[in-house]
Design an enzyme around this catalytic site. Structure first.
Site, PDB file in Angstrom:
ATOM      1  N   ASP A  34       2.133  -8.318  -6.579  1.00 63.59           N
ATOM      2  CA  ASP A  34       1.559  -9.563  -6.043  1.00 63.59           C
ATOM      3  C   ASP A  34       1.485 -10.628  -7.135  1.00 63.59           C
ATOM      4  OD1 ASP A  34       1.081  -8.099  -3.798  1.00 63.59           O
ATOM      5  OD2 ASP A  34      -1.058  -7.821  -4.217  1.00 63.59           O
TER       6      ASP A  34
HETATM    7  N1  URA Z   1      -1.159  -3.127  -4.617  1.00 63.19           N
HETATM    8  C1  URA Z   1      -1.598  -4.401  -4.511  1.00 63.19           C
HETATM    9  O1  URA Z   1      -2.554  -4.696  -3.821  1.00 63.19           O
HETATM   10  N2  URA Z   1      -0.914  -5.340  -5.210  1.00 63.19           N
HETATM   11  C2  URA Z   1       0.134  -5.064  -6.010  1.00 63.19           C
HETATM   12  O2  URA Z   1       0.688  -5.963  -6.624  1.00 63.19           O
HETATM   13  C3  URA Z   1       0.557  -3.733  -6.097  1.00 63.19           C
HETATM   14  C4  URA Z   1      -0.104  -2.774  -5.394  1.00 63.19           C
END
Ligand code: URA
Length: 230
Positions: free
Chosen positions: A102
Site C-alpha cells: 500500500d
Molecule cells: N497488508 C496491508 O494492509 N498493506 C500492505 O501493504 C501489505 C499487507
C-alpha cells in the site's frame, strides 16, 4: 510457457505446424536444438527458427527496493511517484512488481522481469511467508494470535484468510507472517479488533530479507544466491 504453445500463439503457425517444425529439429532455444514441445520457454529465452530470431531473449533482472511511504507500488500513476521512478535502470518499464505494498506501507519490494520467479515468490501454494512488522494504535493481545491462526472471514471476497502467525513483540508491536496477499490484508486483520495499524513494514518475503544497508528509497540488484533461493 511450453515451446509448442509459444509457437502456436504466433499468428503464422497453428498447432500442427508447431509439431512439424519441432519434429524437423528446426527450433533452437538459447542456442540448443529442441524437439520436445513441452520444453519450457520464458520471456528471456532466445528462440530461433532456422536462422530467424522469433524472440530475442532479454537477460533476467531482479532487484530489491526499500519502499518509502508515499510512493505507489505501480509502474505508472497519475498523481503519486511510483517505485519505478526510484529505479535508475535502462528499460525499467519492462519490469514488474512482485507483491505490491500500500501507499503508506514501507519495506521490501521485489522488482523483476521474471514472471515465473515472482509468481513463485508470491503465490500462496509456494508457502513462502511474508513477514510484516506491525505497529498499532491500541495494545495487541494474545487473542489476536489465536484468531489470525484460525483465519478471518473476509465478506467482500467471501473467503477465509490462510492461517497466519503472529509474534507479539511489545504492547503495540508485532511480527505477522502471511502466506497470501489480500487487499489491505494486515490492516483489515487488525481492523477486526478495531485496532488501527499506524506502521506497516515488510521485512521479508520467503527467503529474501530486506537488506539493512538500504535506506528508504534505495535499491540493489539481487545476488545469484538470493535469486536461486526462491
Ligand atoms: N497488508 C496491508 O494492509 N498493506 C500492505 O501493504 C501489505 C499487507
Amino acid at each position: 510457457m511450453r515451446l509448442d504453445r509459444f509457437l502456436s500463439n504466433l499468428p503464422r503457425f497453428n498447432r500442427a505446424d508447431a509439431r512439424l517444425l519441432l519434429a524437423a529439429g528446426r527450433l533452437r532455444v538459447d542456442g540448443e536444438t529442441v524437439r520436445d514441445g513441452r520444453h519450457e520457454v520464458r520471456e528471456f529465452s532466445r528462440i530461433e527458427l532456422d536462422d530467424e530470431l522469433l524472440q530475442t531473449g532479454k537477460p533476467a533482472r531482479y532487484f530489491m527496493l526499500n519502499k518509502p511511504a508515499g510512493v505507489v507500488s505501480a509502474t505508472e500513476h497519475p498523481e503519486h511517484r511510483t517505485v519505478l521512478d526510484l529505479l535508475d535502470e535502462p528499460g525499467k518499464h519492462e519490469l514488474h512488481i512482485g507483491g505490491r505494498l500500500d501507499l503508506t506501507t514501507t519495506g521490501l519490494l521485489v522488482i523483476t522481469n521474471d514472471g515465473l520467479w515472482s509468481r513463485r515468490l508470491t503465490e500462496p501454494r509456494s508457502r513462502l511467508g511474508k513477514v510484516y512488522r506491525v505497529t498499532t494504535e491500541q495494545p495487541i493481545t494474545p487473542e489476536y494470535a489465536e484468531v489470525f491462526a484460525r483465519g478471518l472471514y473476509f465478506a467482500y471476497e467471501n473467503l477465509t484468510t490462510l492461517p497466519a502467525e503472529l509474534e507479539i513483540l511489545s504492547s503495540h508491536e508485532a511480527l505477522l507472517t502471511l502466506h497470501e496477499g489480500r487487499y489491505h490484508q494486515v490492516k483489515r486483520m487488525f481492523g477486526h479488533f478495531q485496532n488501527k495499524v499506524t506502521g506497516l513494514h515488510r521485512e521479508r518475503m520467503g527467503p529474501l530479507v530486506l537488506d539493512p544497508a538500504l535506506a528508504p528509497g534505495q535499491y540493489r540488484a539481487l545476488n545469484s544466491a538470493e535469486i536461486a533461493q526462491v
